[in-house]
Motif scaffolding. Structure first.
Motif, short mmCIF file in Angstrom:
data_model
loop_
_atom_site.label_atom_id
_atom_site.label_comp_id
_atom_site.label_asym_id
_atom_site.label_seq_id
_atom_site.Cartn_x
_atom_site.Cartn_y
_atom_site.Cartn_z
N LYS A 264 -29.39 -4.25 29.84
CA LYS A 264 -30.65 -4.74 29.27
C LYS A 264 -31.37 -3.64 28.48
CE LYS A 264 -31.24 -8.11 32.92
NZ LYS A 264 -32.04 -8.55 34.07
N ASP A 265 -30.66 -2.55 28.19
CA ASP A 265 -31.18 -1.42 27.42
C ASP A 265 -32.29 -0.67 28.17
OD1 ASP A 265 -30.86 0.19 25.16
OD2 ASP A 265 -32.62 -0.71 24.19
N ARG A 266 -32.31 -0.76 29.50
CA ARG A 266 -33.27 0.00 30.29
C ARG A 266 -32.66 1.34 30.67
NH1 ARG A 266 -34.39 -3.98 35.09
NH2 ARG A 266 -32.12 -3.85 34.98
N HIS A 267 -33.43 2.41 30.45
CA HIS A 267 -32.98 3.75 30.78
C HIS A 267 -33.29 4.02 32.24
CE1 HIS A 267 -32.74 5.20 26.46
NE2 HIS A 267 -33.19 3.97 26.38
N PHE A 268 -32.40 4.73 32.90
CA PHE A 268 -32.65 5.10 34.29
C PHE A 268 -31.85 6.34 34.65
CE2 PHE A 268 -28.88 2.55 34.32
CZ PHE A 268 -28.09 3.01 35.35
N LEU A 269 -32.21 6.94 35.77
CA LEU A 269 -31.51 8.10 36.31
C LEU A 269 -30.89 7.68 37.62
CD1 LEU A 269 -34.37 10.72 35.92
CD2 LEU A 269 -32.33 10.57 34.51
N PHE A 270 -29.73 8.25 37.95
CA PHE A 270 -29.20 8.04 39.28
C PHE A 270 -28.50 9.29 39.78
CE2 PHE A 270 -25.65 6.78 36.61
CZ PHE A 270 -24.51 7.21 37.30
N MET A 271 -28.45 9.39 41.10
CA MET A 271 -27.79 10.52 41.74
C MET A 271 -26.59 10.02 42.49
SD MET A 271 -30.93 12.65 43.35
CE MET A 271 -31.29 11.27 44.41
N ALA A 272 -25.55 10.84 42.54
CA ALA A 272 -24.35 10.51 43.28
C ALA A 272 -23.85 11.75 44.00
CB ALA A 272 -23.28 9.98 42.32
N PRO A 273 -23.19 11.56 45.14
CA PRO A 273 -22.63 12.70 45.86
C PRO A 273 -21.56 13.39 45.01
CG PRO A 273 -22.63 10.74 47.23
CD PRO A 273 -22.97 10.31 45.85
N THR A 274 -21.50 14.71 45.13
CA THR A 274 -20.49 15.47 44.40
C THR A 274 -19.81 16.46 45.31
OG1 THR A 274 -22.02 17.21 43.73
CG2 THR A 274 -21.82 15.33 42.25
N GLN A 275 -18.73 16.99 44.80
CA GLN A 275 -18.04 18.08 45.46
C GLN A 275 -18.80 19.37 45.13
OE1 GLN A 275 -13.66 17.70 44.86
NE2 GLN A 275 -14.29 15.97 43.59
N PRO A 276 -18.53 20.45 45.87
CA PRO A 276 -19.25 21.71 45.58
C PRO A 276 -19.10 22.19 44.14
CG PRO A 276 -18.16 21.86 47.69
CD PRO A 276 -17.70 20.56 47.06
N ASP A 277 -18.01 21.81 43.44
CA ASP A 277 -17.82 22.26 42.06
C ASP A 277 -18.52 21.35 41.05
OD1 ASP A 277 -16.23 19.99 41.95
OD2 ASP A 277 -14.36 21.08 41.59
N GLY A 278 -19.23 20.30 41.52
CA GLY A 278 -19.99 19.44 40.62
C GLY A 278 -19.30 18.15 40.22
N ARG A 279 -18.02 17.98 40.52
CA ARG A 279 -17.33 16.74 40.18
C ARG A 279 -17.72 15.65 41.17
NH1 ARG A 279 -11.73 17.37 40.99
NH2 ARG A 279 -12.27 19.14 42.30
N ALA A 280 -17.86 14.42 40.68
CA ALA A 280 -18.22 13.29 41.53
C ALA A 280 -17.15 13.09 42.60
CB ALA A 280 -18.36 12.03 40.69
N ARG A 281 -17.61 12.74 43.79
CA ARG A 281 -16.67 12.48 44.89
C ARG A 281 -16.02 11.12 44.71
NH1 ARG A 281 -18.87 14.47 50.59
NH2 ARG A 281 -17.13 13.14 51.15
N GLU A 282 -14.75 11.05 45.05
CA GLU A 282 -13.99 9.81 44.94
C GLU A 282 -14.02 9.00 46.22
OE1 GLU A 282 -12.32 8.79 42.20
OE2 GLU A 282 -12.68 10.57 40.98
N ASP A 283 -14.41 9.63 47.33
CA ASP A 283 -14.30 8.99 48.63
C ASP A 283 -15.59 8.32 49.12
OD1 ASP A 283 -15.54 11.48 48.86
OD2 ASP A 283 -14.86 11.77 50.93
#
Length: 111
Positions: free
Chosen positions: A67-86
């Motif tokens: 709907k063209d709405r801007h937003f921020l979100f947080m996700a768990p990551t590994q210590p090196d900054g890559r998003a966790r897969e699990d």
């Protein structure tokens, strides 16, 4: 020769405001007039992600929904900054629907 990578980030309120102003100038010079300059997250959401995360790291993403709405979100990551897969836990919030955020308001560090 001084190693600036090890210098601590500023914590003084005046220096923080100046840092935000420099960021705003950099975005404006790049033609990014409506880019997010701030984000807002509820502490409960942060705690929920940190508890489930197990590594004490999160990453903040900028997004635009269908709907063209801007937003921020947080996700768990590994210590090196890559998003966790699990784990798929995320917390999405925004105080407004179109940047800049917060819409038509200023605070201590940003206009």
């Amino acid at each position: 020769m001084e190693n600036k990578e090890n210098d601590p980030y500023p914590t003084d309120p005046i220096k923080l405001k100046e840092a935000c102003e420099r960021y705003e100038k950099m975005l404006d010079s790049a033609g990014l007039k409506n880019f997010f300059r701030t984000g807002f997250f509820d502490v409960t959401g942060l705690e929920k992600i940190l508890e489930a995360n197990q590594s004490k790291h999160v990453k903040v993403y900028y997004g635009i929904d269908e709907k063209d709405r801007h937003f921020l979100f947080m996700a768990p990551t590994q210590p090196d900054g890559r998003a966790r897969e699990d784990i798929d836990l995320t917390e999405a919030e925004c105080c407004c629907q179109h940047p800049p955020c917060p819409l038509d308001q200023s605070d201590r560090y940003a206009n």
